[in-house]
Design a protein around this motif. Sequence first.
Motif, mmCIF file in Angstrom:
data_model
loop_
_atom_site.group_PDB
_atom_site.id
_atom_site.type_symbol
_atom_site.label_atom_id
_atom_site.label_comp_id
_atom_site.label_asym_id
_atom_site.label_seq_id
_atom_site.Cartn_x
_atom_site.Cartn_y
_atom_site.Cartn_z
ATOM 1 N N ALA A 1 0.359 -2.002 0.069
ATOM 2 C CA ALA A 1 -0.184 0.050 -0.189
ATOM 3 C C ALA A 1 0.822 1.498 -0.215
ATOM 4 N N MET A 2 1.861 1.447 0.458
ATOM 5 C CA MET A 2 2.879 2.001 1.058
ATOM 6 C C MET A 2 3.554 2.301 -0.558
ATOM 7 N N ALA A 3 4.125 1.803 -1.638
ATOM 8 C CA ALA A 3 4.305 1.945 -3.171
ATOM 9 C C ALA A 3 3.272 2.191 -4.157
ATOM 10 N N VAL A 4 1.939 1.623 -3.708
ATOM 11 C CA VAL A 4 1.014 2.196 -4.035
ATOM 12 C C VAL A 4 0.873 4.511 -3.958
ATOM 13 N N ALA A 5 1.044 4.250 -2.766
ATOM 14 C CA ALA A 5 0.764 5.463 -2.293
ATOM 15 C C ALA A 5 2.147 6.900 -2.558
ATOM 16 N N ILE A 6 2.450 6.246 -2.653
ATOM 17 C CA ILE A 6 4.382 7.098 -3.396
ATOM 18 C C ILE A 6 3.732 7.000 -4.594
ATOM 19 N N TYR A 7 3.987 6.374 -5.585
ATOM 20 C CA TYR A 7 3.316 6.092 -7.039
ATOM 21 C C TYR A 7 2.462 7.229 -7.696
ATOM 22 N N VAL A 8 1.433 7.567 -6.909
ATOM 23 C CA VAL A 8 0.829 8.494 -6.468
ATOM 24 C C VAL A 8 0.086 9.835 -6.759
ATOM 25 N N PHE A 9 1.744 9.615 -5.596
ATOM 26 C CA PHE A 9 1.649 11.177 -5.210
ATOM 27 C C PHE A 9 2.864 11.620 -5.859
ATOM 28 N N LEU A 10 3.537 10.928 -6.537
ATOM 29 C CA LEU A 10 4.230 11.152 -8.074
ATOM 30 C C LEU A 10 3.687 11.830 -9.251
ATOM 31 N N LEU A 11 2.666 10.817 -9.268
ATOM 32 C CA LEU A 11 2.112 11.067 -10.875
ATOM 33 C C LEU A 11 1.375 12.735 -10.243
ATOM 34 N N ARG A 12 0.780 12.717 -8.880
ATOM 35 C CA ARG A 12 -0.338 13.383 -7.842
ATOM 36 C C ARG A 12 0.574 15.414 -8.603
ATOM 37 N N TRP A 13 1.947 14.996 -8.405
ATOM 38 C CA TRP A 13 3.067 16.280 -8.703
ATOM 39 C C TRP A 13 2.912 16.280 -10.441
ATOM 40 N N CYS B 1 4.828 14.182 -12.169
ATOM 41 C CA CYS B 1 6.217 13.475 -12.153
ATOM 42 C C CYS B 1 5.565 12.369 -13.643
ATOM 43 N N ALA B 2 6.898 11.968 -14.258
ATOM 44 C CA ALA B 2 6.373 10.813 -15.550
ATOM 45 C C ALA B 2 7.026 9.663 -14.547
ATOM 46 N N ARG B 3 5.780 9.114 -15.475
ATOM 47 C CA ARG B 3 4.936 7.556 -14.908
ATOM 48 C C ARG B 3 6.072 6.589 -14.171
ATOM 49 N N GLY B 4 7.338 6.547 -15.520
ATOM 50 C CA GLY B 4 8.242 5.474 -15.732
ATOM 51 C C GLY B 4 9.149 5.849 -13.708
ATOM 52 N N TRP B 5 9.267 7.285 -13.939
ATOM 53 C CA TRP B 5 10.398 7.124 -12.894
ATOM 54 C C TRP B 5 9.655 7.415 -11.390
ATOM 55 N N ALA B 6 8.522 7.421 -12.067
ATOM 56 C CA ALA B 6 7.441 7.730 -10.421
ATOM 57 C C ALA B 6 7.462 5.837 -10.001
ATOM 58 N N ALA B 7 7.109 5.545 -11.186
ATOM 59 C CA ALA B 7 6.797 3.532 -10.318
ATOM 60 C C ALA B 7 8.560 3.482 -10.515
ATOM 61 N N LEU B 8 9.633 3.822 -10.526
ATOM 62 C CA LEU B 8 10.861 3.267 -10.266
ATOM 63 C C LEU B 8 11.440 4.165 -9.211
ATOM 64 N N ALA B 9 10.576 4.984 -8.397
ATOM 65 C CA ALA B 9 11.020 4.930 -7.085
ATOM 66 C C ALA B 9 10.365 4.423 -5.876
ATOM 67 N N THR B 10 8.980 3.185 -6.352
ATOM 68 C CA THR B 10 8.463 2.660 -5.858
ATOM 69 C C THR B 10 9.706 1.541 -5.568
ATOM 70 N N LEU B 11 10.414 0.699 -6.409
ATOM 71 C CA LEU B 11 11.208 -0.073 -6.416
ATOM 72 C C LEU B 11 12.130 -0.482 -5.540
ATOM 73 N N PRO B 12 12.526 0.054 -4.521
ATOM 74 C CA PRO B 12 13.191 -0.064 -3.565
ATOM 75 C C PRO B 12 12.138 -0.890 -1.747
ATOM 76 N N VAL B 13 10.899 0.200 -1.990
ATOM 77 C CA VAL B 13 9.821 -0.247 -1.529
ATOM 78 C C VAL B 13 9.196 -1.871 -1.617
ATOM 79 N N LEU B 14 8.816 -1.502 -2.844
ATOM 80 C CA LEU B 14 8.988 -3.088 -3.721
ATOM 81 C C LEU B 14 9.834 -4.135 -3.815
ATOM 82 N N LEU B 15 10.586 -3.895 -3.729
ATOM 83 C CA LEU B 15 11.503 -5.000 -4.502
ATOM 84 C C LEU B 15 13.437 -5.538 -3.419
#
Length: 474
Positions: free
Chosen positions: A88-100, A102-116
């Motif tokens: 859930a934290m990874a999803v929230a971070i991704y949505v937060f960056l999109l809301r600001w 940020c590009a979708r690819g970079w926003a997704a990469l920002a969640t990589l440490p939390v996810l993996l």
Amino acid sequence: MAWLRRIWRSHLVFAVLLLAGVLLRLATTFAYRPALMFPDSAYYLSFAQGRWIPGTARTTAYSVLLRGLLILQGINLVAVVQHLLGLAMAVAIYVFLLRWGCARGWAALATLPVLLDPLQVVLEHYVLTEVTAEVLVVAAVLILGWPSSDRPSDPTEPRAGVRLSSSLWGAAIASLLLGLSAVTRSGDLLLGFVVVGFVLVSRAGWRRRVAQALIAVVAFAAPVVAYATWMDNTRGSFGLTYGYSGHFLYGRVMAFAGTTGLDLPLAERSLGPLLEPGQRNLSQLMWSPSSPSWTITPAQGMTVDQLDGDFARRVITQQPLDYLRTVAGDFLYNFAPTRGLGPERFPNWYFTFRPGYPAGVAGTQKLVDKYGGTDVGINSVLTRSLHAYGTWWTPGTLLGVLLLAGLAAVAGVGRARGSGMRLACLLICAALIGALAAPALLAGFSVRYLLPAVALAPLVGVLGLTAITGKGRR
């Protein structure tokens, strides 16, 4: 199904990473049953049943959460819930960056440490406070830094630029979450200053800022004061711990305290170390029955904790440069390229994927029998695969570079000055620095204290780089 296909096409990178994170957590859940145990785990579990009473060495608000989960499904459910919180934290971070913007690819990469990142997933599987505290801190930061868009009255006009939202409710909820984090892990107590400082430097009018700061103070103090009052009513001491605040500071100064030349009262001289700093076992000095802190007999009217605290403060005042050097070394080690034993030389094998069940707690099966859950066991095929997977981690140097990118945006480098993102970057950087500085100031390094950086450094790095380059979508 059409909605799912649109989500998959529009957010393919994040969807793939999220799916990988789900599979990794499923593998961990079936590999190590029912959950992983650290010596502190038995402590938290012991306060999750029986009489409602706070702990002594550490805050035990986490035990209140455990109590409800243990009733439902035993220890198994603890790990499952914490894995769900990580996703859930990874999803929230991704949505937060999109809301600001940020590009979708970079926003997704920002969640990589939390996810993996193996450290994140392993700690989610431990009965420990780290993940709960991390989620509370990240949630508070996202709520306080959530952007608000000024939509024009004419729907045919392009949307106005994104700006930081500022509301009394946001400050109150974020502060309340940080207060709950402080009673979950007392090291987060310093983060209350981050919220108050942030609302005071926001761009609202001074009356609104003062009102938000007062509400933030009240909301943050509510769970902290409530917990301290609970401690006072049950143990007779108003505070978050009972008889251990001085002891933890004693353990902190043992990393550098000199063997000679200290001006100490006679009653405290036996607390001084006999070995040189590089030869000391800091964990043993903290917890071994042979440690001077455990064998000393205090004078009448004094407690050992008071002696420990007074000794530690005298060492700090007489060796201030050594103290600052030690604190700086512990803080900077969070951004080291390796993830080793750390300055405290505490073994970090606890927090890695092991080929077998980590035997860190004697009588783990007895704990499971007492609190409920599946019998202790492993799936050897999965554990060997996870052990091989765990040879990688998010480099600390990369986390440091991402933090510097956020700080550069705060300073107005490039196009950040007109991006509207500088205050949000300031908030996240302050929260990250505060979360890592508190253990360095008061306790010492442990790799599990790195967890806030795993979530917040990529978040602020992507946001900062978007602000600097001016490539955010409007």
